[in-house]
Design a protein around this motif. Structure first.
Motif, PDB file in Angstrom:
ATOM      1  N   ARG A 138      -9.228   6.905  10.295  1.00 40.13           N
ATOM      2  CA  ARG A 138      -9.406   6.149  11.539  1.00 40.13           C
ATOM      3  C   ARG A 138      -9.320   7.053  12.770  1.00 40.13           C
ATOM      4  O   ARG A 138      -9.927   6.757  13.785  1.00 40.13           O
ATOM      5  CB  ARG A 138      -8.341   5.046  11.651  1.00 40.13           C
ATOM      6  CG  ARG A 138      -8.337   4.042  10.534  1.00 40.13           C
ATOM      7  CD  ARG A 138      -9.368   3.010  10.690  1.00 40.13           C
ATOM      8  NE  ARG A 138      -9.092   2.255  11.918  1.00 40.13           N
ATOM      9  CZ  ARG A 138      -9.799   1.253  12.335  1.00 40.13           C
ATOM     10  NH1 ARG A 138     -10.815   0.851  11.625  1.00 40.13           N
ATOM     11  NH2 ARG A 138      -9.504   0.633  13.448  1.00 40.13           N
ATOM     12  N   SER A 139      -8.559   8.145  12.696  1.00 30.74           N
ATOM     13  CA  SER A 139      -8.364   8.998  13.872  1.00 30.74           C
ATOM     14  C   SER A 139      -9.416  10.100  13.970  1.00 30.74           C
ATOM     15  O   SER A 139      -9.676  10.600  15.060  1.00 30.74           O
ATOM     16  CB  SER A 139      -6.968   9.621  13.839  1.00 30.74           C
ATOM     17  OG  SER A 139      -6.841  10.475  12.730  1.00 30.74           O
TER      18      SER A 139
ATOM     19  N   ILE B 280       0.853  -1.184   0.000  1.00 31.49           N
ATOM     20  CA  ILE B 280       0.000   0.000   0.000  1.00 31.49           C
ATOM     21  C   ILE B 280       0.893   1.240   0.000  1.00 31.49           C
ATOM     22  O   ILE B 280       1.871   1.315   0.733  1.00 31.49           O
ATOM     23  CB  ILE B 280      -0.932   0.006   1.219  1.00 31.49           C
ATOM     24  CG1 ILE B 280      -1.915  -1.150   1.115  1.00 31.49           C
ATOM     25  CG2 ILE B 280      -1.666   1.327   1.349  1.00 31.49           C
ATOM     26  CD1 ILE B 280      -2.810  -1.302   2.320  1.00 31.49           C
ATOM     27  N   SER B 281       0.539   2.209  -0.794  1.00 33.26           N
ATOM     28  CA  SER B 281       1.369   3.414  -0.895  1.00 33.26           C
ATOM     29  C   SER B 281       1.297   4.245   0.389  1.00 33.26           C
ATOM     30  O   SER B 281       0.390   4.108   1.200  1.00 33.26           O
ATOM     31  CB  SER B 281       0.899   4.274  -2.071  1.00 33.26           C
ATOM     32  OG  SER B 281      -0.338   4.886  -1.760  1.00 33.26           O
ATOM     33  N   LYS B 282       2.278   5.121   0.559  1.00 32.18           N
ATOM     34  CA  LYS B 282       2.322   5.986   1.747  1.00 32.18           C
ATOM     35  C   LYS B 282       1.083   6.876   1.806  1.00 32.18           C
ATOM     36  O   LYS B 282       0.533   7.104   2.879  1.00 32.18           O
ATOM     37  CB  LYS B 282       3.581   6.853   1.717  1.00 32.18           C
ATOM     38  CG  LYS B 282       4.853   6.079   1.956  1.00 32.18           C
ATOM     39  CD  LYS B 282       6.063   6.985   1.878  1.00 32.18           C
ATOM     40  CE  LYS B 282       7.345   6.180   2.007  1.00 32.18           C
ATOM     41  NZ  LYS B 282       8.529   7.040   1.887  1.00 32.18           N
ATOM     42  N   GLY B 283       0.661   7.363   0.651  1.00 37.10           N
ATOM     43  CA  GLY B 283      -0.526   8.220   0.606  1.00 37.10           C
ATOM     44  C   GLY B 283      -1.770   7.478   1.049  1.00 37.10           C
ATOM     45  O   GLY B 283      -2.602   8.015   1.796  1.00 37.10           O
TER      46      GLY B 283
ATOM     47  N   LYS C 155      -1.824   4.901   3.067  1.00 41.67           N
ATOM     48  CA  LYS C 155      -1.687   4.665   4.499  1.00 41.67           C
ATOM     49  C   LYS C 155      -2.061   5.919   5.286  1.00 41.67           C
ATOM     50  O   LYS C 155      -2.767   5.847   6.296  1.00 41.67           O
ATOM     51  CB  LYS C 155      -0.254   4.248   4.844  1.00 41.67           C
ATOM     52  CG  LYS C 155       0.068   2.827   4.430  1.00 41.67           C
ATOM     53  CD  LYS C 155       1.499   2.474   4.778  1.00 41.67           C
ATOM     54  CE  LYS C 155       1.836   1.078   4.269  1.00 41.67           C
ATOM     55  NZ  LYS C 155       3.232   0.726   4.512  1.00 41.67           N
ATOM     56  N   LYS C 156      -1.593   7.077   4.813  1.00 42.63           N
ATOM     57  CA  LYS C 156      -1.869   8.334   5.496  1.00 42.63           C
ATOM     58  C   LYS C 156      -3.377   8.618   5.506  1.00 42.63           C
ATOM     59  O   LYS C 156      -3.945   8.967   6.540  1.00 42.63           O
ATOM     60  CB  LYS C 156      -1.113   9.477   4.810  1.00 42.63           C
ATOM     61  CG  LYS C 156      -1.255  10.802   5.493  1.00 42.63           C
ATOM     62  CD  LYS C 156      -0.422  11.854   4.795  1.00 42.63           C
ATOM     63  CE  LYS C 156      -0.599  13.205   5.452  1.00 42.63           C
ATOM     64  NZ  LYS C 156       0.186  14.231   4.770  1.00 42.63           N
ATOM     65  N   ARG C 157      -4.035   8.447   4.356  1.00 45.87           N
ATOM     66  CA  ARG C 157      -5.480   8.680   4.285  1.00 45.87           C
ATOM     67  C   ARG C 157      -6.236   7.718   5.195  1.00 45.87           C
ATOM     68  O   ARG C 157      -7.188   8.098   5.880  1.00 45.87           O
ATOM     69  CB  ARG C 157      -5.981   8.551   2.845  1.00 45.87           C
ATOM     70  CG  ARG C 157      -5.595   9.727   1.956  1.00 45.87           C
ATOM     71  CD  ARG C 157      -6.305   9.683   0.623  1.00 45.87           C
ATOM     72  NE  ARG C 157      -5.960   8.497  -0.170  1.00 45.87           N
ATOM     73  CZ  ARG C 157      -4.877   8.390  -0.948  1.00 45.87           C
ATOM     74  NH1 ARG C 157      -4.049   9.410  -1.047  1.00 45.87           N
ATOM     75  NH2 ARG C 157      -4.637   7.292  -1.620  1.00 45.87           N
ATOM     76  N   TRP C 158      -5.799   6.464   5.222  1.00 41.87           N
ATOM     77  CA  TRP C 158      -6.456   5.472   6.058  1.00 41.87           C
ATOM     78  C   TRP C 158      -6.304   5.832   7.534  1.00 41.87           C
ATOM     79  O   TRP C 158      -7.255   5.787   8.296  1.00 41.87           O
ATOM     80  CB  TRP C 158      -5.871   4.082   5.774  1.00 41.87           C
ATOM     81  CG  TRP C 158      -6.555   3.002   6.550  1.00 41.87           C
ATOM     82  CD1 TRP C 158      -7.757   2.429   6.269  1.00 41.87           C
ATOM     83  CD2 TRP C 158      -6.085   2.400   7.748  1.00 41.87           C
ATOM     84  NE1 TRP C 158      -8.064   1.489   7.214  1.00 41.87           N
ATOM     85  CE2 TRP C 158      -7.048   1.445   8.147  1.00 41.87           C
ATOM     86  CE3 TRP C 158      -4.950   2.550   8.525  1.00 41.87           C
ATOM     87  CZ2 TRP C 158      -6.905   0.668   9.278  1.00 41.87           C
ATOM     88  CZ3 TRP C 158      -4.816   1.767   9.658  1.00 41.87           C
ATOM     89  CH2 TRP C 158      -5.779   0.838  10.023  1.00 41.87           C
TER      90      TRP C 158
END
Length: 108
Positions: free
Chosen positions: A96-97, A84-87, A89-92
């Protein structure tokens, strides 16, 4: 089948109905030369014997078409998660937060 039945000329609509395919599939087979036809009164007709010999294609992806994604219901593998790309992961992580909009404080 009698010889008379084998020589019966069918319309494209009749041929499609008998083979259980769309008229578009029959027209494509006629155009590509995979199904023989005769012109009758300016329209294409298919001999029953030719229709019985014709085997329609099943669906298949175009050659060179990229197939992406995972079929529904198949869990993602650890290897897939690692790719999974960094972008993504960041969006996910952000999704979640952050609390849902209905629970976030309103500035009024």
């Amino acid at each position: 089948m009698s010889e008379e039945q084998g020589n019966e000329l069918l319309t494209v609509e009749q041929a499609a109905r008998e083979k259980g395919v769309s008229e578009s599939a029959v027209y494509l087979a006629l155009t590509e030369g995979r199904l023989a036809y005769e012109l009758a009164l300016g329209r294409r007709g298919v001999r029953r014997s030719a229709l019985l010999a014709w085997e329609p294609r099943s669906y298949r992806a175009r050659e060179g078409a990229k197939v992406s994604g995972r079929p529904p219901g198949i869990p993602q593998t650890e290897e897939g998660k690692a790719n999974i790309s960094k972008g993504q992961k960041k969006r996910w992580e952000q999704s979640r937060s952050e609390p849902p909009e209905s629970q976030s404080p309103k500035n009024t």
